[in-house]
Design a protein around this motif. Structure first.
Motif, PDB file in Angstrom:
ATOM      1  N   UNK A  47       0.831  -1.208   0.000  1.00 17.43           N
ATOM      2  CA  UNK A  47       0.000   0.000   0.000  1.00 17.43           C
ATOM      3  C   UNK A  47       0.872   1.267   0.000  1.00 17.43           C
ATOM      4  N   UNK A  48       1.850   1.328   0.881  1.00 18.62           N
ATOM      5  CA  UNK A  48       2.655   2.565   0.989  1.00 18.62           C
ATOM      6  C   UNK A  48       3.564   2.723  -0.238  1.00 18.62           C
ATOM      7  N   UNK A  49       4.056   1.613  -0.770  1.00 15.56           N
ATOM      8  CA  UNK A  49       4.943   1.701  -1.942  1.00 15.56           C
ATOM      9  C   UNK A  49       4.149   2.138  -3.167  1.00 15.56           C
ATOM     10  N   UNK A  50       2.953   1.582  -3.335  1.00 13.30           N
ATOM     11  CA  UNK A  50       2.135   1.973  -4.489  1.00 13.30           C
ATOM     12  C   UNK A  50       1.779   3.465  -4.405  1.00 13.30           C
TER      13      UNK A  50
ATOM     14  N   UNK B  95       5.016   9.464 -10.082  1.00 18.11           N
ATOM     15  CA  UNK B  95       4.841   9.195 -11.514  1.00 18.11           C
ATOM     16  C   UNK B  95       5.402   7.863 -11.987  1.00 18.11           C
ATOM     17  N   UNK B  96       5.543   6.902 -11.076  1.00 19.49           N
ATOM     18  CA  UNK B  96       6.013   5.564 -11.468  1.00 19.49           C
ATOM     19  C   UNK B  96       4.892   4.551 -11.264  1.00 19.49           C
ATOM     20  N   UNK B  97       5.029   3.385 -11.911  1.00 22.27           N
ATOM     21  CA  UNK B  97       4.019   2.345 -11.696  1.00 22.27           C
ATOM     22  C   UNK B  97       4.616   1.041 -11.169  1.00 22.27           C
ATOM     23  N   UNK B  98       5.923   0.978 -11.028  1.00 24.87           N
ATOM     24  CA  UNK B  98       6.540  -0.234 -10.483  1.00 24.87           C
ATOM     25  C   UNK B  98       7.904   0.122  -9.905  1.00 24.87           C
ATOM     26  N   UNK B  99       8.425  -0.802  -9.097  1.00 25.96           N
ATOM     27  CA  UNK B  99       9.701  -0.561  -8.411  1.00 25.96           C
ATOM     28  C   UNK B  99      10.494  -1.855  -8.347  1.00 25.96           C
TER      29      UNK B  99
ATOM     30  N   UNK C 276      13.777  -7.593  -5.937  1.00 26.34           N
ATOM     31  CA  UNK C 276      12.352  -7.581  -5.594  1.00 26.34           C
ATOM     32  C   UNK C 276      11.654  -6.638  -6.571  1.00 26.34           C
ATOM     33  N   UNK C 277      10.560  -7.107  -7.158  1.00 29.81           N
ATOM     34  CA  UNK C 277       9.828  -6.325  -8.163  1.00 29.81           C
ATOM     35  C   UNK C 277       8.412  -6.097  -7.637  1.00 29.81           C
ATOM     36  N   UNK C 278       8.091  -4.837  -7.391  1.00 29.40           N
ATOM     37  CA  UNK C 278       6.777  -4.481  -6.852  1.00 29.40           C
ATOM     38  C   UNK C 278       6.035  -3.690  -7.924  1.00 29.40           C
ATOM     39  N   UNK C 279       4.893  -4.188  -8.356  1.00 27.34           N
ATOM     40  CA  UNK C 279       4.101  -3.475  -9.369  1.00 27.34           C
ATOM     41  C   UNK C 279       2.680  -3.351  -8.853  1.00 27.34           C
ATOM     42  N   UNK C 280       2.039  -2.240  -9.177  1.00 31.82           N
ATOM     43  CA  UNK C 280       0.687  -1.975  -8.674  1.00 31.82           C
ATOM     44  C   UNK C 280      -0.235  -3.160  -8.950  1.00 31.82           C
ATOM     45  N   UNK C 281      -1.023  -3.506  -7.947  1.00 29.92           N
ATOM     46  CA  UNK C 281      -2.081  -4.514  -8.071  1.00 29.92           C
ATOM     47  C   UNK C 281      -1.570  -5.900  -8.477  1.00 29.92           C
TER      48      UNK C 281
ATOM     49  N   UNK D 242       9.065   2.065 -14.562  1.00 28.32           N
ATOM     50  CA  UNK D 242       9.545   1.297 -13.411  1.00 28.32           C
ATOM     51  C   UNK D 242      10.770   2.000 -12.822  1.00 28.32           C
ATOM     52  N   UNK D 243      10.761   2.204 -11.518  1.00 28.62           N
ATOM     53  CA  UNK D 243      11.903   2.837 -10.842  1.00 28.62           C
ATOM     54  C   UNK D 243      12.806   1.761 -10.239  1.00 28.62           C
ATOM     55  N   UNK D 244      14.051   2.134 -10.017  1.00 31.94           N
ATOM     56  CA  UNK D 244      15.014   1.225  -9.380  1.00 31.94           C
ATOM     57  C   UNK D 244      15.582   1.893  -8.128  1.00 31.94           C
ATOM     58  N   UNK D 245      15.687   1.121  -7.039  1.00 32.20           N
ATOM     59  CA  UNK D 245      16.339   1.616  -5.823  1.00 32.20           C
ATOM     60  C   UNK D 245      17.371   0.586  -5.382  1.00 32.20           C
ATOM     61  N   UNK D 246      18.603   1.042  -5.222  1.00 34.93           N
ATOM     62  CA  UNK D 246      19.656   0.135  -4.765  1.00 34.93           C
ATOM     63  C   UNK D 246      21.029   0.648  -5.126  1.00 34.93           C
TER      64      UNK D 246
END
Ligand code: GLY
Ligand code: MN
Ligand code: MN
Length: 434
Positions: free
Chosen positions: A14-17, A24-28, A66-71, A121-125
């Motif tokens: 929830x918080x990541x989405x 303005x991103x839809x995935x991480x 780890x790949x987090x995408x909305x819904x 899709x954004x990247x963090x790392x």
């Protein structure tokens, strides 16, 4: 544990989405990190995972994605190479696995190929080059505002995280008990440290931060990290935590023997009592700075009562005379990192709320809010370097220098608990165990 974990992952989704949508991103994609190899060497530093990855899953080791995408259910790609140089422990069937679409690959290159990326899709790392090679746009790699939003959320602990911190406390408590007993038997700093590791079942590199085991005058070095063979101390200041599932406790106790200076023993009792009064202030809605200022007032009164100040506590506080005795902040956020992120963050998208000029080392300038976990750690130290400037000039007559010189070989006192803020107050995670 596993039911709390499912709720933790639901909250992360929830918080990541929400953070992604705001930026303005839809995935991480978050990587667990890559080992740091020392310059011109073939040896690595002890590996620490990317904290944003650790916030999701207690899977140890580098190179996982780890790949987090909305819904969508988050996808976890574990890198599990066949290896005969280093042990690759089998995964078994951990409680957290069922929350993910879980894939295992043999090397890092294959992990990146498991991702199906949208243009947003954004990247963090810590692997921006690998992310670029995998097709991430430069402005989608560690976008500062997105990272800030993820950091902001880390201040609000889920029930799962509080459970991890409680377990980290219970583990540390066993070591603290053994350390105290060893100190009373006359053990050296090194022996006390080693006994702590033995009792908690920790490797040194697994501790949340390097242990501080300080006998006598060394207690006045705030982050003293040597481990002397010197035995038979009269004062022990021990600041050491323990890990659990990527979270760490941060606990300080100060003990004295009967042979310690009687005024210093009163100081130890006084700091322990005032620390508990500061903990009692903790409830949602108060500025964290209020606790810090209250600590200075309390310390001023205590030092006046013990005769260290020749002026009243109120006057010592107003004149700022406690600052050389208590030259650090009253505490900090705690979680994945010992000085957990975001303590001075101004708002979810970033910015800094600086501490007042009088208290430059205060690490938390936010409001106290429900679900935060932080330390309360007042201290009083006899630090020659900081006291020197007051020995002459306008303030000199406000101090009893003979008493200060007598107490200086005792080092200092710090008492540190970890508190969890609840809707109506707080829960002290440390006191029931240590
Ligand atoms: N152990 C470091 C600290 O208390 O902040
Ligand atoms: Mn601390
Ligand atoms: Mn500490």
């Amino acid at each position: 544990m596993s039911s709390n974990y499912a709720a933790h992952v639901a909250e992360r989704r929830r918080t990541t989405e929400a953070a992604l949508a705001a930026e303005g991103f839809d995935a991480l994609v978050i990587s667990s990190g890559t080992p740091f190899t020392y310059y011109s060497d073939d040896q690595d530093a002890p590996f620490k995972r990317t904290p944003h990855f650790a916030h999701w899953v207690p899977l140890a080791g580098p190179e996982h994605l780890l790949h987090v995408a909305s819904a969508k259910r988050p996808k976890l790609v574990r890198v599990a190479p066949e290896d005969y140089w280093y042990e690759q422990a089998p995964l078994g069937d951990p409680f957290w696995k069922r929350e993910y679409d879980f894939v295992e690959v043999g090397d890092a290159a294959k992990a990146w190929k498991e991702l199906s990326l949208t243009p947003r899709t954004a990247y963090v790392g810590d692997q921006p080059d690998a992310a670029k090679a995998a097709g991430f746009a430069p402005n989608a790699i560690n976008p500062p505002k997105l990272v800030a939003r993820l950091d902001w959320e880390r201040a609000y602990k889920s029930a799962y995280e509080v459970e991890c911190l409680s377990k980290a406390t219970e583990r540390a408590a066993k070591g603290h008990q053994a350390a105290r007993a060893a100190f009373e038997r006359g053990a050296s700093e090194l022996e006390i440290h080693q006994l702590y590791l033995e009792q908690t079942g920790c490797l040194e590199r697994e501790l949340p931060y390097e242990s501080i085991v300080a006998l006598d005058e060394k207690g006045a070095t705030l982050h003293y990290q040597s481990k002397r063979a010197k035995k038979d101390g009269r004062v022990l200041l021990i600041d050491v935590g323990a890990p659990h599932a990527g979270y760490g406790s941060d606990i300080t106790r100060t003990w004295t023997t009967a042979a310690a200076d009687a005024t210093f023993r009163d100081l130890q009792c006084g700091v322990d009592a005032l620390e508990q009064r500061l903990c009692a202030m903790v409830k949602p809605g108060i500025p964290y700075l209020d606790i810090h200022v209250a600590a200075h007032r309390e310390i001023a009164n205590l030092l006046a009562q013990l005769g260290v100040f020749k002026v009243s506590g109120a006057e010592a506080f107003e004149r700022g005379l406690t600052r050389p005795f208590f030259p650090h902040g009253v505490g900090h956020f705690l979680g994945i990192q010992v000085h957990d992120v975001g303590g001075r963050q101004a708002e979810p998208s970033g910015g800094t709320k600086a501490p007042p000029a009088a208290y430059p080392y205060l690490r938390t300038t936010r409001q106290v809010e429900d679900r935060q976990v932080f330390t309360i750690e007042p201290g009083v130290y006899f630090i020659p370097m900081l006291l020197r400037e007051h020995r002459t000039g306008a303030n000199a007559a406000a101090f009893d220098w003979a008493l200060i010189d007598r107490l200086t070989p005792c080092g200092g006192v710090r008492i540190e608990d970890n508190v969890h803020v609840t809707p109506s107050g707080h829960q002290n995670l440390t006191r029931p165990h240590v």
